[in-house]
Design an enzyme around this catalytic site. Structure first.
Site, short mmCIF file in Angstrom:
data_model
loop_
_atom_site.label_atom_id
_atom_site.label_comp_id
_atom_site.label_asym_id
_atom_site.label_seq_id
_atom_site.Cartn_x
_atom_site.Cartn_y
_atom_site.Cartn_z
N ASP A 1 -115.81 -58.58 40.44
CA ASP A 1 -116.30 -58.09 39.14
C ASP A 1 -116.66 -59.28 38.25
O ASP A 1 -117.65 -59.26 37.51
CB ASP A 1 -115.24 -57.23 38.44
CG ASP A 1 -115.43 -55.75 38.76
OD1 ASP A 1 -116.03 -55.46 39.81
OD2 ASP A 1 -114.99 -54.91 37.96
N ASP B 1 -106.55 -68.61 40.98
CA ASP B 1 -106.82 -69.01 39.58
C ASP B 1 -107.91 -70.08 39.53
O ASP B 1 -108.80 -70.06 38.67
CB ASP B 1 -105.54 -69.47 38.86
CG ASP B 1 -104.58 -70.24 39.76
OD1 ASP B 1 -104.85 -70.35 40.97
OD2 ASP B 1 -103.57 -70.75 39.26
N TYR C 1 -102.52 -52.32 47.11
CA TYR C 1 -103.06 -50.96 47.01
C TYR C 1 -102.45 -50.02 48.05
O TYR C 1 -102.51 -48.81 47.90
CB TYR C 1 -104.58 -50.97 47.17
CG TYR C 1 -105.30 -51.76 46.11
CD1 TYR C 1 -105.00 -51.56 44.77
CD2 TYR C 1 -106.25 -52.71 46.44
CE1 TYR C 1 -105.64 -52.29 43.78
CE2 TYR C 1 -106.89 -53.45 45.46
CZ TYR C 1 -106.59 -53.23 44.14
OH TYR C 1 -107.22 -53.95 43.16
N ASP D 1 -111.01 -57.70 44.37
CA ASP D 1 -111.39 -56.69 43.38
C ASP D 1 -111.73 -57.38 42.06
O ASP D 1 -112.78 -57.14 41.44
CB ASP D 1 -110.19 -55.74 43.19
CG ASP D 1 -110.55 -54.47 42.44
OD1 ASP D 1 -111.69 -54.36 41.99
OD2 ASP D 1 -109.67 -53.62 42.28
N LYS E 1 -102.96 -67.12 46.92
CA LYS E 1 -102.02 -67.66 45.92
C LYS E 1 -100.80 -68.15 46.70
O LYS E 1 -99.66 -67.73 46.48
CB LYS E 1 -101.67 -66.54 44.92
CG LYS E 1 -100.87 -67.00 43.72
CD LYS E 1 -101.66 -67.77 42.70
CE LYS E 1 -100.78 -68.22 41.56
NZ LYS E 1 -101.39 -69.25 40.70
#
Ligand code: NAD
Length: 364
Positions: A248, A220, A141, A244, A188
């Site tokens: 959710d 994952d 971001y 993020d 990751k």
């Protein structure tokens, strides 16, 4: 005296922060505190008024506040035209950066009364209690971005510095000491260099907290395990992008986006906000669930003002209201909550009425 700035923002942000403020006013009256409220512009309304999603005036008000209750930003005008250069979400990103809000805390805990409202089986869910620490001021971001090859190639650089990882890792390990002493760090690292640094730094920081167990997990795998065995998590520590997405996903554990509160903290003022957006599809209908904003107000009392009893009284009022079968439509379960659907304002009223009352008698 505590100075609380309300930033309603756009869409249902305005509707839900009004209820958060109502509950804070009731807390002040019940517990004998003085809260001074003011409001400022951010997002679409701020762009209309000043051409800037986070006007300088708003920023200086925020820098003088003891805590901030934020709604949401976003408007269909911008969602439908990604080429617009001035955008509401710029206000949010700039605010986080300017106020040094580098850690986003998202408690994911399902009220027992809502077990049936989740899309996950109750027996898998019951007892799940997760605290996310999402890094907020680094990652893709904030990395370099752009286009090349005549606009046919685009890039966003995923970037993290040691100090950014260290400071949030310390916050996560400190929180874990007061919980179940388990941090799961999500990255990751099998593919990404920034994740390899993340993993190495978190490992180093963990040496300062020998009582806390550290698990490293690929993002994952974490996405799968959150749904498969949510009770296996205590504190989850992760970067901006993975956080993020995972938070959710985890919102489904809590039954609805409308239930999840969050706190963004750094080294100065704290910002408290629901995790949901401005929800244009339900704006102006009076049906938005205000509980995420109200529970954000409880987090404010707990974290910024160290008012534990006051924060708990809000949680108790929410729990009691749900126990009595009252719901906004997003968390309604027709089997148990028939005819007890409340509007946004009515839900705020009920929670405010319930402050300071541990057991109330159902009224219908
Ligand atoms: P959203 O969170 O606004 O809505 C997703 C879905 O959840 C919608 O169907 C909505 O009706 C429902 N929902 C959300 N909050 C609810 C509540 N309190 N009560 C009942 N139902 C609720 O996400 P979106 O639709 O992807 O985005 C809408 C706008 O919000 C966009 O402009 C987006 O950029 C913005 N947004 C802002 C923030 C923020 O300000 N922090 C976060 C996410 C999205």
């Amino acid at each position: 005296m505590k100075k609380i700035t309300i930033l309603p923002g756009d869409g249902i942000g305005k509707e839900v922060t009004a209820e958060g403020r109502k509950v804070l006013e009731k807390i002040a009256a019940t517990f004998g505190h003085q809260f001074e409220f003011n409001e400022a512009l951010i997002g679409h309304d701020a762009i209309l008024a000043t051409g800037n999603a986070l006007p300088d005036k708003t920023l200086s008000i925020l820098k003088n506040a003891d805590a901030i209750l934020f709604g949401a930003v976003g408007h269909p005008h911008y969602d439908n035209d990604p080429s617009l250069k001035v955008r509401p979400e710029q206000g949010l990103l700039k605010m986080r950066k300017e106020l040094g809000l580098y850690a986003n805390l998202r408690p994911i805990k399902l009220f027992d009364e809502l077990l049936e409202a989740s899309s996950i089986k109750p027996e898998i869910l019951k007892g799940a209690d997760i605290l996310f620490f999402r890094e907020l001021t680094g990652d893709v971001y904030f990395g370099e971005r752009g286009r090349k090859d005549n606009d046919n190639t685009a890039f966003d650089v995923m970037i993290y510095s040691r100090y950014e990882i260290e400071r949030i890792a310390h916050k996560a390990f400190t929180a874990a000491k007061n919980r179940k002493c388990h941090v799961t760090s999500v990255d990751k690292a099998n593919v990404l260099e920034s994740s390899r640094l993340w993993r190495a730094v978190v490992q180093e920081v963990s040496q300062d907290y020998p009582e806390v167990k550290l698990t490293h997990m690929f993002v994952d795998t974490a996405a799968m395990k959150l749904i498969q065995s949510p009770r296996s998590f205590d504190v989850v520590l992760t970067g901006n992008l993975f956080g993020d997405i995972l938070t959710d996903e985890a919102s489904q554990i809590a039954g609805s986006m409308g239930m999840l509160a969050s706190a963004s903290i750094g080294d100065s003022v704290g910002l408290y906000e629901p995790i949901h957006g401005s929800a244009h599809d339900i704006t102006g209908k009076g049906i938005a669930n205000p509980l995420a904003s109200i529970l954000s107000a409880a987090l404010m009392l707990d974290i910024s003002f160290n008012m534990k009893e006051e924060a708990q009284s809000i949680i108790d009022a929410v729990s009691q209201t749900l126990k009595e079968g009252f719901r906004t439509i997003d968390i309604a379960n027709n089997k148990t909550a028939k005819d007890k659907i409340l509007s946004t304002e009515e839900m705020g009223d009920r929670i405010a009425q319930g402050i300071g009352i541990r057991e109330t008698t159902p009224t219908n």
